[in-house]
Design a protein around this motif. Structure first.
Motif, PDB file in Angstrom:
ATOM      1  N   PRO A   1       0.812  -1.235   0.000  1.00 13.82           N
ATOM      2  CA  PRO A   1       0.000   0.000   0.000  1.00 13.82           C
ATOM      3  C   PRO A   1       0.839   1.277   0.000  1.00 13.82           C
ATOM      4  O   PRO A   1       0.508   2.232  -0.724  1.00 13.82           O
ATOM      5  CB  PRO A   1      -0.819  -0.125   1.286  1.00 13.82           C
ATOM      6  CG  PRO A   1      -0.875  -1.598   1.560  1.00 13.82           C
ATOM      7  CD  PRO A   1       0.433  -2.136   1.089  1.00 13.82           C
ATOM      8  N   HIS A   2       1.927   1.308   0.767  1.00 15.99           N
ATOM      9  CA  HIS A   2       2.748   2.510   0.849  1.00 15.99           C
ATOM     10  C   HIS A   2       3.450   2.774  -0.482  1.00 15.99           C
ATOM     11  O   HIS A   2       3.431   3.916  -1.003  1.00 15.99           O
ATOM     12  CB  HIS A   2       3.772   2.355   1.968  1.00 15.99           C
ATOM     13  CG  HIS A   2       4.757   3.475   2.035  1.00 15.99           C
ATOM     14  ND1 HIS A   2       4.420   4.750   2.478  1.00 15.99           N
ATOM     15  CD2 HIS A   2       6.084   3.528   1.686  1.00 15.99           C
ATOM     16  CE1 HIS A   2       5.491   5.524   2.402  1.00 15.99           C
ATOM     17  NE2 HIS A   2       6.502   4.809   1.931  1.00 15.99           N
ATOM     18  N   LYS A   3       4.061   1.739  -1.061  1.00 16.07           N
ATOM     19  CA  LYS A   3       4.763   1.914  -2.333  1.00 16.07           C
ATOM     20  C   LYS A   3       3.782   2.233  -3.459  1.00 16.07           C
ATOM     21  O   LYS A   3       4.071   3.048  -4.348  1.00 16.07           O
ATOM     22  CB  LYS A   3       5.554   0.651  -2.670  1.00 16.07           C
ATOM     23  CG  LYS A   3       6.694   0.360  -1.709  1.00 16.07           C
ATOM     24  CD  LYS A   3       7.348  -0.972  -2.046  1.00 16.07           C
ATOM     25  CE  LYS A   3       8.447  -1.308  -1.047  1.00 16.07           C
ATOM     26  NZ  LYS A   3       9.036  -2.634  -1.287  1.00 16.07           N
ATOM     27  N   ARG A   4       2.624   1.595  -3.410  1.00 15.59           N
ATOM     28  CA  ARG A   4       1.642   1.846  -4.466  1.00 15.59           C
ATOM     29  C   ARG A   4       1.155   3.291  -4.413  1.00 15.59           C
ATOM     30  O   ARG A   4       1.005   3.938  -5.465  1.00 15.59           O
ATOM     31  CB  ARG A   4       0.470   0.882  -4.317  1.00 15.59           C
ATOM     32  CG  ARG A   4      -0.593   1.058  -5.401  1.00 15.59           C
ATOM     33  CD  ARG A   4      -1.710   0.055  -5.242  1.00 15.59           C
ATOM     34  NE  ARG A   4      -2.713   0.201  -6.294  1.00 15.59           N
ATOM     35  CZ  ARG A   4      -3.800  -0.558  -6.390  1.00 15.59           C
ATOM     36  NH1 ARG A   4      -4.033  -1.519  -5.503  1.00 15.59           N
ATOM     37  NH2 ARG A   4      -4.664  -0.344  -7.362  1.00 15.59           N
ATOM     38  N   ARG A   5       0.886   3.822  -3.216  1.00 10.62           N
ATOM     39  CA  ARG A   5       0.431   5.205  -3.075  1.00 10.62           C
ATOM     40  C   ARG A   5       1.488   6.184  -3.603  1.00 10.62           C
ATOM     41  O   ARG A   5       1.173   7.147  -4.303  1.00 10.62           O
ATOM     42  CB  ARG A   5       0.122   5.478  -1.604  1.00 10.62           C
ATOM     43  CG  ARG A   5      -0.484   6.871  -1.348  1.00 10.62           C
ATOM     44  CD  ARG A   5      -1.132   6.946   0.028  1.00 10.62           C
ATOM     45  NE  ARG A   5      -0.237   6.529   1.071  1.00 10.62           N
ATOM     46  CZ  ARG A   5      -0.357   5.400   1.779  1.00 10.62           C
ATOM     47  NH1 ARG A   5      -1.363   4.572   1.508  1.00 10.62           N
ATOM     48  NH2 ARG A   5       0.502   5.102   2.733  1.00 10.62           N
ATOM     49  N   ARG A   6       2.766   5.903  -3.263  1.00 11.05           N
ATOM     50  CA  ARG A   6       3.850   6.774  -3.733  1.00 11.05           C
ATOM     51  C   ARG A   6       3.988   6.698  -5.250  1.00 11.05           C
ATOM     52  O   ARG A   6       4.224   7.706  -5.933  1.00 11.05           O
ATOM     53  CB  ARG A   6       5.157   6.375  -3.044  1.00 11.05           C
ATOM     54  CG  ARG A   6       6.287   7.363  -3.275  1.00 11.05           C
ATOM     55  CD  ARG A   6       7.481   7.041  -2.395  1.00 11.05           C
ATOM     56  NE  ARG A   6       8.552   7.992  -2.586  1.00 11.05           N
ATOM     57  CZ  ARG A   6       8.643   9.161  -1.981  1.00 11.05           C
ATOM     58  NH1 ARG A   6       7.696   9.538  -1.124  1.00 11.05           N
ATOM     59  NH2 ARG A   6       9.649   9.983  -2.217  1.00 11.05           N
ATOM     60  N   TYR A   7       3.824   5.474  -5.798  1.00 14.39           N
ATOM     61  CA  TYR A   7       3.924   5.292  -7.248  1.00 14.39           C
ATOM     62  C   TYR A   7       2.770   6.016  -7.952  1.00 14.39           C
ATOM     63  O   TYR A   7       2.963   6.657  -8.998  1.00 14.39           O
ATOM     64  CB  TYR A   7       3.908   3.803  -7.594  1.00 14.39           C
ATOM     65  CG  TYR A   7       3.887   3.524  -9.077  1.00 14.39           C
ATOM     66  CD1 TYR A   7       5.013   3.733  -9.861  1.00 14.39           C
ATOM     67  CD2 TYR A   7       2.730   3.067  -9.689  1.00 14.39           C
ATOM     68  CE1 TYR A   7       4.989   3.493 -11.225  1.00 14.39           C
ATOM     69  CE2 TYR A   7       2.702   2.825 -11.053  1.00 14.39           C
ATOM     70  CZ  TYR A   7       3.828   3.035 -11.825  1.00 14.39           C
ATOM     71  OH  TYR A   7       3.803   2.802 -13.175  1.00 14.39           O
ATOM     72  N   ASP A   8       1.551   5.918  -7.391  1.00 10.89           N
ATOM     73  CA  ASP A   8       0.402   6.588  -8.007  1.00 10.89           C
ATOM     74  C   ASP A   8       0.592   8.102  -8.040  1.00 10.89           C
ATOM     75  O   ASP A   8       0.125   8.793  -8.966  1.00 10.89           O
ATOM     76  CB  ASP A   8      -0.874   6.233  -7.233  1.00 10.89           C
ATOM     77  CG  ASP A   8      -1.318   4.803  -7.481  1.00 10.89           C
ATOM     78  OD1 ASP A   8      -0.838   4.199  -8.464  1.00 10.89           O
ATOM     79  OD2 ASP A   8      -2.134   4.277  -6.698  1.00 10.89           O
ATOM     80  N   GLN A   9       1.265   8.629  -7.010  1.00  4.54           N
ATOM     81  CA  GLN A   9       1.460  10.085  -6.932  1.00  4.54           C
ATOM     82  C   GLN A   9       2.612  10.568  -7.801  1.00  4.54           C
ATOM     83  O   GLN A   9       2.496  11.597  -8.498  1.00  4.54           O
ATOM     84  CB  GLN A   9       1.712  10.506  -5.478  1.00  4.54           C
ATOM     85  CG  GLN A   9       0.519  10.296  -4.563  1.00  4.54           C
ATOM     86  CD  GLN A   9       0.861  10.536  -3.101  1.00  4.54           C
ATOM     87  OE1 GLN A   9       2.036  10.696  -2.743  1.00  4.54           O
ATOM     88  NE2 GLN A   9      -0.167  10.550  -2.258  1.00  4.54           N
ATOM     89  N   LEU A  10       3.742   9.854  -7.764  1.00  2.42           N
ATOM     90  CA  LEU A  10       4.978  10.351  -8.387  1.00  2.42           C
ATOM     91  C   LEU A  10       5.518   9.471  -9.511  1.00  2.42           C
ATOM     92  O   LEU A  10       6.514   9.819 -10.143  1.00  2.42           O
ATOM     93  CB  LEU A  10       6.055  10.526  -7.322  1.00  2.42           C
ATOM     94  CG  LEU A  10       5.678  11.442  -6.139  1.00  2.42           C
ATOM     95  CD1 LEU A  10       6.759  11.406  -5.069  1.00  2.42           C
ATOM     96  CD2 LEU A  10       5.461  12.878  -6.624  1.00  2.42           C
ATOM     97  N   GLY A  11       4.903   8.348  -9.762  1.00  2.00           N
ATOM     98  CA  GLY A  11       5.406   7.453 -10.800  1.00  2.00           C
ATOM     99  C   GLY A  11       6.719   6.816 -10.390  1.00  2.00           C
ATOM    100  O   GLY A  11       7.056   6.705  -9.205  1.00  2.00           O
TER     101      GLY A  11
ATOM    102  N   ALA B   1       9.624   7.927 -10.553  1.00  2.00           N
ATOM    103  CA  ALA B   1      10.542   8.845  -9.869  1.00  2.00           C
ATOM    104  C   ALA B   1      10.348   8.795  -8.363  1.00  2.00           C
ATOM    105  O   ALA B   1      11.293   9.042  -7.599  1.00  2.00           O
ATOM    106  CB  ALA B   1      10.312  10.271 -10.381  1.00  2.00           C
ATOM    107  N   GLY B   2       9.140   8.483  -7.922  1.00  2.00           N
ATOM    108  CA  GLY B   2       8.888   8.434  -6.498  1.00  2.00           C
ATOM    109  C   GLY B   2       9.498   7.230  -5.821  1.00  2.00           C
ATOM    110  O   GLY B   2       9.543   7.170  -4.581  1.00  2.00           O
ATOM    111  N   LEU B   3       9.966   6.236  -6.607  1.00  2.91           N
ATOM    112  CA  LEU B   3      10.525   5.012  -6.031  1.00  2.91           C
ATOM    113  C   LEU B   3      12.038   4.963  -6.133  1.00  2.91           C
ATOM    114  O   LEU B   3      12.691   4.267  -5.361  1.00  2.91           O
ATOM    115  CB  LEU B   3       9.932   3.780  -6.736  1.00  2.91           C
ATOM    116  CG  LEU B   3       8.402   3.658  -6.677  1.00  2.91           C
ATOM    117  CD1 LEU B   3       7.944   2.489  -7.541  1.00  2.91           C
ATOM    118  CD2 LEU B   3       7.936   3.453  -5.237  1.00  2.91           C
ATOM    119  N   ARG B   4      12.610   5.683  -7.074  1.00  3.84           N
ATOM    120  CA  ARG B   4      14.055   5.602  -7.274  1.00  3.84           C
ATOM    121  C   ARG B   4      14.780   6.190  -6.067  1.00  3.84           C
ATOM    122  O   ARG B   4      14.405   7.235  -5.545  1.00  3.84           O
ATOM    123  CB  ARG B   4      14.470   6.348  -8.528  1.00  3.84           C
ATOM    124  CG  ARG B   4      14.019   5.665  -9.807  1.00  3.84           C
ATOM    125  CD  ARG B   4      14.674   6.287 -11.037  1.00  3.84           C
ATOM    126  NE  ARG B   4      14.309   5.550 -12.237  1.00  3.84           N
ATOM    127  CZ  ARG B   4      13.324   5.898 -13.051  1.00  3.84           C
ATOM    128  NH1 ARG B   4      12.620   6.967 -12.784  1.00  3.84           N
ATOM    129  NH2 ARG B   4      13.052   5.173 -14.118  1.00  3.84           N
TER     130      ARG B   4
END
Length: 370
Positions: free
Chosen positions: A60-70, A72-75
């Motif tokens: 859930p945490h990674k998915r929310r960050r990915y939905d917001q920033l794509g 770039a939000g995970l790198r």
């Protein structure tokens, strides 16, 4: 990391719930797994890509960050290498049954369940009649049983048991092989998850001792040579709470001097003299149920088979009637003759040399032997 959209990789909508995401991952993992596509680099990439997408969208945490920033939000996030142990814990659940790899992914899993005890074999020799009629007997079976001194723990006391330091009590240790984290049985505790520091004096730390156990065995009527009787739970005890093994009693039927088996039927031979064969007689024939009278009609030939109904062996299942006893008459030729016997046989030879069909021939033969 892949630059493709993770929802596109898994083929799901952006509002898909976790069950849909996991189902999509299962389908792709099964389709592109390297073991199913050896040497196919494209399939391996698709497999890695699906694992990476699932690692993000199932959290859930990674998915929310990915939905917001794509992407770039995970790198640059610590602890996100593209796929992790949690992914492979799910992956083990998905592919374990298909590839026989359950429990090797996701690092060290929980400690192994108790192991079932070993099955035992006991060879038992019985008589021919015992095999036909059935019986009950007692056998003494050597086997390893839980040590009474330590209750099967293998330790002199509860203080003599320590958690294995190599595996932390899990019974397995993990190592990295390519992009897989694989677990194997801990070499120090052999999967037990604990180490005995003060062994029990009675069993030397094994937890089991060798003893002989007396077991009552019921042998059903109708068994034959080589039949296996399974006695559930009478093998060696399980380890770590596992179920006991089974005992297999293998039957060896001793040969009988008079009888042989032919399935459900019992065969024997009965000697018959020339005069008895020619004139007819009554024979006393041995059976497993006592002697029986067999009517032999006049003119019986050598090798004729007579049937005594219901004196054979029963079906092993216990259903249906018994087989029969098959009696083969064997013409007996005397090797030594008395003077009187010789004279009678000489008369018979003279009669047999007369032309066939002469009146009174059979009556004359009957008169000789009567």
């Amino acid at each position: 990391m892949t630059d493709r959209d993770y929802y596109e990789v898994l083929g799901v909508e952006r509002d898909a719930d976790l069950s849909v995401i996991k189902k999509a991952y299962r389908r792709l993992a099964l389709q592109h797994h390297p073991d199913k596509n050896p040497g196919d680099e494209q399939a391996e990439e698709r497999f890695k890509e699906a694992a990476e997408a699932y690692a993000v969208l199932s959290d859930p945490h990674k998915r929310r960050r990915y939905d917001q920033l794509g992407h770039a939000g995970l790198r640059g996030q610590a602890g996100f290498p593209g796929f992790d142990n949690e992914v492979f814990a799910d992956f083990s659940d998905i592919l374990g049954d298909l590839f026989g790899l359950g429990g090797i992914f996701g690092g060290a899993r929980r400690r192994q369940a108790g192991r079932a005890g070993q099955d035992l074999r006991y060879d038992l020799e019985i008589d021919f009649a015992e095999a036909v009629h059935g019986m009950e007997t007692k056998i003494r079976v050597p086997r390893r049983e839980a040590c009474e001194d330590c209750g099967g723990s293998g330790a002199a006391s509860s203080d003599g048991i320590r958690t294995c330091s190599d595996c932390g009590g899990r019974g397995q240790v993990a190592f990295q092989q390519g992009f897989f984290t694989i677990a194997r049985t801990c070499g120090r505790c052999r999967g037990a998850g604990r180490v005995i520091t003060a062994p029990c004096a009675g069993c030397g730390g094994e937890g089991r001792v060798r003893r002989e156990r007396t077991i009552q065995v019921r042998i059903p009527a109708g068994v034959d040579n080589g039949v296996n009787l399974r006695i559930g739970g009478e093998g060696e005890p399980g380890v770590g709470g596992g179920p006991p093994g089974d005992l297999y009693v293998v039957l060896h039927v001793r040969e009988h001097p008079r009888f042989t088996r032919d399935g459900q039927h019992i065969r024997c031979e009965a000697p018959l003299g020339f005069s008895q064969a020619a004139l007819g007689t009554e024979l006393r024939v041995p059976t497993l149920d006592g002697e029986q009278t067999l009517e032999v009609p006049p003119g019986t030939q050598h090798g004729t088979v007579f049937r005594l109904k219901g004196l054979g062996a029963p079906l092993l299942s216990g259903r249906g009637r018994r087989g029969d006893q098959l009696v083969t008459v064997v013409l007996h030729t005397p090797q030594k003759l008395s003077a009187e016997q010789r004279a009678l046989f000489e008369q018979l030879r003279e009669i047999e040399s007369e032309p066939a069909g002469e009146p009174g021939l059979f009556d004359r033969v009957k008169k000789i032997f009567n």
